[in-house]
Motif scaffolding. Structure first.
Motif, PDB file in Angstrom:
ATOM      1  N   GLN A 382       1.156  -1.432  -0.168  1.00 37.57           N
ATOM      2  CA  GLN A 382       0.250  -0.178  -0.050  1.00 37.57           C
ATOM      3  C   GLN A 382       0.815   0.754   0.401  1.00 37.57           C
ATOM      4  O   GLN A 382       0.168   1.905  -0.480  1.00 37.57           O
ATOM      5  CB  GLN A 382      -1.215  -0.044   1.291  1.00 37.57           C
ATOM      6  N   THR A 383       2.459   1.186   0.900  1.00 35.93           N
ATOM      7  CA  THR A 383       2.641   2.797   0.746  1.00 35.93           C
ATOM      8  C   THR A 383       3.695   3.170  -0.543  1.00 35.93           C
ATOM      9  O   THR A 383       3.603   3.171  -0.895  1.00 35.93           O
ATOM     10  CB  THR A 383       3.862   2.484   1.762  1.00 35.93           C
ATOM     11  N   SER A 386       0.909   4.199  -2.636  1.00 36.60           N
ATOM     12  CA  SER A 386       0.819   5.431  -2.093  1.00 36.60           C
ATOM     13  C   SER A 386       1.749   6.511  -3.184  1.00 36.60           C
ATOM     14  O   SER A 386       1.989   7.736  -3.519  1.00 36.60           O
ATOM     15  CB  SER A 386       0.834   5.625  -0.881  1.00 36.60           C
ATOM     16  N   GLN A 407      -5.321  -0.833  -5.797  1.00 35.82           N
ATOM     17  CA  GLN A 407      -5.474  -0.241  -4.472  1.00 35.82           C
ATOM     18  C   GLN A 407      -6.397  -1.194  -3.315  1.00 35.82           C
ATOM     19  O   GLN A 407      -6.514  -0.988  -2.228  1.00 35.82           O
ATOM     20  CB  GLN A 407      -5.599   1.933  -4.448  1.00 35.82           C
TER      21      GLN A 407
ATOM     22  N   ASP B 116       0.426   4.175   4.202  1.00 34.63           N
ATOM     23  CA  ASP B 116       0.850   5.275   3.430  1.00 34.63           C
ATOM     24  C   ASP B 116       1.243   6.244   3.175  1.00 34.63           C
ATOM     25  O   ASP B 116       1.393   7.204   4.216  1.00 34.63           O
ATOM     26  CB  ASP B 116      -0.690   6.068   2.753  1.00 34.63           C
TER      27      ASP B 116
END
Lengths: 594, 148
Positions: A382-383, A386, A407, B116
């Motif tokens: 996910q990072t 992003s 995502q 995130d």
């Protein structure tokens, strides 16, 4: 039974005493009767002797008179002999009479009178003897008078004696009458007493034979009881023993021998002989516990092992109680049971438990791996995603779309992992029940959902709850999941409204509580105005991963309600769901009241 | 120690996480010096060395080979030399047990690694600019876990 026997024994004792008393009475009465008879005979003899003496006196006087007349006629002194002897003889008779009638004063005075009369008579004899020649007195008036006087005196004496005999005879008659009445009454009394004694003895005999019958019956049932006790000892694998501590004597029941792998009564029951069977590792403790047993009235169970001659090891459990009997002797009464089977199954159970614990641990560590270790690569994916998004302008339109899809998938995976983690947490063993303020737990749950509640303008109306004994974090989770569920499946046409009500219900009056173990339950009802569901799925929605809707429509994982089910299970409560498609759903949580 | 730089250290065995961490500080307009260590042993060796530049804020991952973050935390809290270092736990998971243990051992804040990059930058920026003196005085179990 024993009390009854004692009563009977007392009854027999009483009967025995009564009989003995009667027999004594019989003896006494018989003795009195016989002695009365003897006395009566003696009295008769006594009277006759007196009468004989009196008659003799009269007869001697007559002899004297006859002799006296002969002498007067013949002047031959031979005729005088009876007269001369008469005084002495009469005196003898008097002495006899005096002694015979010493107890009778009237008789004594009569005797005195008689004596003086006789003296007078003899005096008169004497006077007439003083005349020398018959010629001197034959025609003499004086002489004739004297003879007449003698005649008269003689009559008086005769009368007196007759009178005395008469009186004595009367006395005899009277006494005879007295004894007679006794003599008639006594045999009747004796006979009656005899009959009474016989009756009592007969009664006693009847009673004894009846008691004997009862005793026999009691004996018989005792035998039966003993037999069934023997049987129950065999079936339940236990044996009994008694230990007379003072005399150091033992009694072992048959089955106690069998527990040692021996034939009943095959060796002398002593502590030493018994100890030979006790496992060498347990012998010291066994001896110590036996000592304790003698000191205390009640003891906890003692456990030890015995080894049979064939090598089999058995686990025994014994319990002893000391009592003091009527003779003030200390007696230990005990029961020994073979618990080898219990121990074997207990061990098996323990093993299974260990196994279960191990597999639970494995499951728990699997949960940990699934939730924790899977989170890490996912978080990195996910990072990275992003960071890729930051460079969107360098990608083609299609590339941007794919990244968006990745995502979405990653987000869904995160929700799944979080839910699974939660589910595994609701499974954890260390559940601590606390008296909790449910109102605060509801507030905390609302706080957890604050964002979505404000986004969707959700209206929540709730009753005030009492304090309930629960696992607080789990109940908070339950509120979060049910309210969250209601919001997730809201109707697109209206503002979501949720009403939460509380009431206490009687388990026997609630159809949802037919499997309830407690009499009363808290009933917490969550009613929403969402899309609802078809009631045929009311059971299914609580199973893990079960979903009623396409995941593109609604984002559920099918875990949330399973967690709710798990939580109510943990609380020994129930959860039910009711749905009306298009109208809304109702979830009812029941929590038991202790 | 130079006054206008914030000295920051991170002990984490994960290469990607170390990279995210240093990248985030590069992006942030904070005057900082970032030192990273591959595990607890490297970290403690450095801190205990004579000429060590003690960090203002130390980020500790919990799951590390050789020496875990919790062990490092205990050692640091036992040594008065390190009393001025603010310690932020920086871990993938936020289990009740881990939070409880690190709180009791005296960590200052607990950060669950964000998924995130934007959030990561914000969190790190917030943490290093906290007035630690103030935060420590008002610290309790409820604000120990950083919420974002």
């Amino acid at each position: 039974m024993i009390k009854k026997l004692n009563n009977n024994i007392n009854f027999f004792k009483t009967l025995l005493y009564i009989s003995a008393f009667f027999i004594l009475l019989l003896g006494a009465l018989s003795y009195r009767s016989v002695s009365d008879l003897t006395k009566s005979g003696e009295l008769v003899t006594h009277t006759y002797r007196i009468n004989v003496e009196l008659e003799q006196i009269l007869s001697y006087l007559k002899d004297a008179e006859t002799g006296h007349r002969g002498f007067l006629v013949t002047k031959d002194s031979v005729f005088l002999e009876p007269y001369l002897n008469s005084r002495e003889r009469i005196n003898n008779n008097f002495a006899e009479l005096k002694s015979l009638t010493s107890d009778n004063p009237t008789y004594q005075s009569n005797l005195k009178n008689l004596n003086s009369l006789i003296n007078n008579r003899l005096e008169t004899f004497k006077t007439t003897l003083e005349y020398e020649n018959p010629e001197d007195y034959f025609d003499s008036v004086k002489f004739s008078n004297e003879l007449k006087k003698g005649q008269k005196e003689m009559d008086t004496i005769r009368n007196h004696i007759n009178n005395m005999i008469y009186l004595e005879n009367q006395l005899l008659e009277k006494r005879k009458l007295d004894y007679q009445s006794n003599l008639v009454a006594t045999p009747l009394l004796l006979f009656t007493l005899l009959l009474l004694t016989l009756a009592i003895m007969f009664l006693a005999y009847l009673k004894i034979s009846k008691n004997m019958k009862k005793l026999n019956e009691a004996n018989e049932s005792l035998e039966l009881f003993k037999e069934s006790a023997n049987q129950s000892e065999i079936v339940s694998k236990h044996g009994n023993w008694t230990w007379h501590v003072d005399g150091n004597t033992f009694n072992y029941s048959d089955n106690l021998y069998r527990l040692l792998g021996e034939q009943p009564q095959s060796f002398e029951p002593t502590l030493e002989n018994f100890k030979q069977f006790v496992h060498p590792e347990d012998v010291e403790q066994f001896a110590h516990q036996i000592e304790q047993m003698m000191k205390n009235v009640d003891l906890p169970y003692i456990y030890y092992r015995v080894i049979h001659k064939n090598g089999t090891i058995k686990h025994l459990k014994a319990y002893g109680k000391s009592i003091v009997n009527d003779d003030n002797e200390l007696i230990l009464i005990g029961t020994t049971a073979d618990i080898t089977d219990e121990i074997t199954s207990y061990k098996a159970l323990e093993e299974r438990n260990t196994e279960l614990e191990r597999s639970n641990k494995e499951l728990s560590s699997f949960n940990h791996v699934a939730s924790h270790d899977l989170q890490e690569p996912l978080r990195k994916i996910q990072t990275f995603l992003s960071r890729l998004e930051e460079e969107e302008d360098k990608l083609s339109e299609r590339g941007v779309k794919y990244i968006d899809r990745i995502q979405n998938a990653a987000t869904r995976m995160r929700v799944l992992i979080d839910d699974l983690l939660q589910f595994s947490r609701s499974n954890k063993a260390d559940k601590v029940f606390e008296d909790s303020n449910i109102n605060l737990l509801l507030e905390a749950a609302k706080q957890d959902l604050a964002e979505v509640i404000s986004e969707e303008n959700v209206v929540i109306k709730a009753d005030t709850f009492p304090t309930i004994r629960v696992i607080p974090f789990q109940i908070q989770q339950l509120f979060v999941n049910i309210i969250g569920n209601a919001i997730k499946y809201k109707s697109k046409d209206r503002i979501p409204k949720i009403s939460i009500t509380h009431q206490i219900v009687d388990a026997s009056e609630d159809e949802n509580l037919n499997k309830a173990k407690k009499p009363f339950y808290h009933k917490i009802m969550f009613k929403d105005n969402g899309i609802g569901f078809d009631n045929q799925y009311a059971e299914q929605i609580f199973t893990l991963f079960s979903r009623l809707h396409n995941k593109e429509e609604y984002s559920g994982t099918g875990i949330g309600l399973s967690i709710c089910k798990k939580i109510t299970d943990n609380h020994k409560g129930f959860i039910k769901a009711l749905g009306t498609p298009g109208k809304g759903a109702t979830f009812i949580v029941y929590l038991p009241i202790d | 120690m130079q006054e206008d730089y914030i000295n920051i250290a991170l002990a984490d065995d994960d290469e990607d996480d170390r990279m995210f961490f240093t990248d985030a500080f590069e992006d942030l307009k904070i005057k900082s010096k970032v030192n990273t260590f591959n595990d607890g042993v490297y970290l403690m060796d450095y801190l205990n060395s004579e000429d060590a530049l003690l960090p203002n804020v130390l980020f500790l991952d919990l799951n590390m080979p050789r020496k875990s973050g919790l062990e490092c935390l205990k050692e640091i809290k036992q040594n008065p030399k390190f009393k001025d270092i603010a310690i932020a736990i920086y871990s993938t998971s936020a289990s009740e047990e881990d939070i409880e243990n690190t709180f009791v051992q005296g960590a200052n804040i607990y950060i669950k690694k964000p998924s995130d990059f934007k959030t990561l930058k914000k969190v790190l920026s917030d943490v290093v600019t906290i007035n630690w003196q103030y935060h420590t005085n008002n610290m309790n179990k409820d604000n120990f876990l950083l919420r974002f």
